[in-house]
Design a protein around this motif. Sequence first.
Motif: not given
Length: 108
Positions: A52-55, A91-108
């Motif tokens: 659950d990264p905040q960044a 797949l995030e709750k808002d319907g967007r996809f993200a690349l996720v690592v423990p300290y950051e997620k980046q939107w696709i």
Amino acid sequence: MLVIQPRRIGKLERALYLIAMPYDAPDLASLTAEDILRLGAGGDFPPVQDWDPQAASDSLMRIDAEGRWYHDGGPINRPAMVRAFSRLLRLEKDGRFALVVPYEKQWI
């Protein structure tokens, strides 16, 4: 004289490099083609559902309808990198996809 400046890579790129490029690379010359394919297809998926990264930021990436990956408008042609990215996709709750690592997620 050509001078190449080192490029600073971010945490996400570093994590992807470590996933795609293992330190203990096998001796490919001693393996059969089937062994190499089996090694390339194997591996556990990281527990992205538990992170659950905040960044968060934009990855400048997209995936087209045919499943081809692009970064900053250009195709990503290295299968190992596409495989590494795909293992971090969520797949995030808002319907967007993200690349996720423990300290950051980046939107696709």
